[in-house]
Design an enzyme around this catalytic site. Structure first.
Site, PDB file in Angstrom:
ATOM      1  CE  LYS A 230      41.157  35.402  39.104  1.00 52.99           C
ATOM      2  NZ  LYS A 230      40.744  36.603  39.004  1.00 52.99           N
TER       3      LYS A 230
ATOM      4  CD  GLN B 124      41.858  39.872  37.206  1.00 49.94           C
ATOM      5  OE1 GLN B 124      41.593  38.662  37.066  1.00 49.94           O
ATOM      6  NE2 GLN B 124      41.987  40.283  38.485  1.00 49.94           N
TER       7      GLN B 124
ATOM      8  CG  ASP C 168      34.833  36.776  39.236  1.00 47.42           C
ATOM      9  OD1 ASP C 168      35.105  36.003  39.987  1.00 47.42           O
ATOM     10  OD2 ASP C 168      35.244  37.829  38.928  1.00 47.42           O
TER      11      ASP C 168
END
Lengths: 283, 283
Positions: free
Chosen positions: B55, B99, B122
């Site tokens: 990323k 994450q 996200d």
């Protein structure tokens, strides 16, 4: 054989719930707490006025106080939110119900979301929706939860069954799909754009009709032995299911009236009592 | 005929998205704004570290700044939330990615919900989940949105189609089911407790595999002509779909790698750039 047919009697379920509620209300009153539901009605739609009155009457029968806030049809979104905020801040109010639908000029979603999550006993806030989808809502939407209660009361297996939900509204079709999924049903959600709806419905072991159209679900759409839950209520005192026709193939079916409706109201009051408990503990 | 078979190339979709992103980054930089994504990695899981690095590299290629916050595996939920709050308050950060998965002792849901909705690029917050289910999310979960982008890029019809989603996680199966429903697909959500999974999958015009098990979806589960989207990524560089076997009956299929993955990362960065726009406008 008619003896194999189960009529899912919502009044029986509601009466069962009321025993527990009455004892909880008694305990609260000993502590000096009077559980209270505030209902807000905007405009003068006669059906909505009837629903609000029914909810108030049901509260009264259980010793739950209810406040009715009636606002004129020309109330603005801001004015409605101001009223909701007053109720949010009022420590004597434990639950707030904004009767759906509100007049078209009002931003209903903004109004729903103005209700504090602690007092959202009708389960209409955006946050409450997500918590319900994650299986963590304190107060799931009342009609979906009523449906689950009926299934559970009559020991109808959910896990591993194929549930077909007809309808996708944010306060009914979507949350009941999520609740069935969280209980390990395989869930198909259908709607007005579904192609071959009849064939899809025929796959279902459990059918939830939440479409808002009178007598919409036909008898030959029902797989033999399926469970049929009618969450609709339409003019003429009929549901979304053609009851007479669907009765024949089904193994169990809710009537309208006397099916989901009474359990929805009982669930609303149960949530209000639970909220009174929690808010009094945190006071 | 092999010419009738469509391989849904995620890199092609991501490259297409990047053209638009590069021009937006250039405009932001003219205004003196450097879009910035903060990634948080808790513990030393090598796969997670790889994802975070990918990323970061993708950000760099697009001129998007990235900050890596690496926390030890024994970080507490409170400590993690403190780090998230710092990033929430840092005006130079426009997006925050925690994450997944975090170590077991951490309350992942609480940590996700600590991310401010404006920076939840996200799409992992509870509120963001509900907004997405209502079709109103600024930043839907990246993998579900990547799936929708692939379908749209290749002009695959969604409305009226029967989509079968295998998986029901809060960041993949549930949100992609909601997005397909909002685009007027009839949606069936399956999971580990689904009975006769093969028969259910065979109903699908569009199959979304989001189950997290290598090569789980078999070729003979696929209705001839169905579209197969593999959102899985497992050890051994394989997806949730037995690609070779499912290739045969499908009309279109995503490979792994090179399918959903690159579009997910591009979507994350696109959200970060969009957030930089919005936060700079409101500054």
């Amino acid at each position: 054989m008619s003896t194999d047919k189960l009529i899912l009697n919502g009044q029986t379920v509601a009466d069962f719930m009321k025993e527990d509620m009455a004892s909880k209300v008694a305990i609260l009153k000993e502590k000096g707490i009077q559980p209270c539901l505030a209902t807000i009605l905007v405009g003068d739609d006669p059906s909505s006025a009837t629903y609000v009155r029914m909810k108030g009457n049901a509260c009264a029968r259980l010793g739950v106080h209810s406040i009715k806030v009636v606002l004129s049809a020309d109330t603005s979104t801001d004015e409605l939110i101001q009223e909701i905020n007053k109720l949010n801040e009022d420590p004597s109010v434990h639950g707030i119900l904004l009767q759906h639908p509100v007049p078209n000029h009002i931003d209903e979603r903004a109004a729903f979301d103005a209700i504090s999550i602690e007092k959202d006993v009708d389960g209409v806030t955006t946050l409450g929706f997500a918590l319900n989808a994650f299986g963590e809502a304190e107060f799931p939407s009342c009609t979906p939860q009523a449906i689950m209660r009926i299934l559970d009361f009559y020991n109808i297996q959910i896990e591993g069954k194929h549930a077909v939900v007809i309808g996708r509204s944010p306060i009914l079709g979507k949350p009941v799909s999520a609740m069935l999924l969280n209980r390990n049903a395989t869930v198909t959600t259908c709607h007005s754009k579904t192609v071959n709806l009849e064939e899809i419905v025929k796959l279902g072991d459990i059918i939830i009709a939440a479409v808002g159209k009178p007598l919409f679900v036909k008898g030959d759409w029902i797989k033999p032995g399926a469970v049929v839950i009618d969450a609709g209520y339409n003019k003429g005192n009929v549901g979304d299911v053609d009851y007479e026709a669907c009765f024949v193939p089904s193994s169990a079916i809710t009537p309208v009236p006397g099916g989901v409706g009474p359990v929805t109201i009982a669930t609303l009051i149960e949530h209000t009592i639970k909220s009174a408990y929690k808010l009094s503990e945190n006071a």
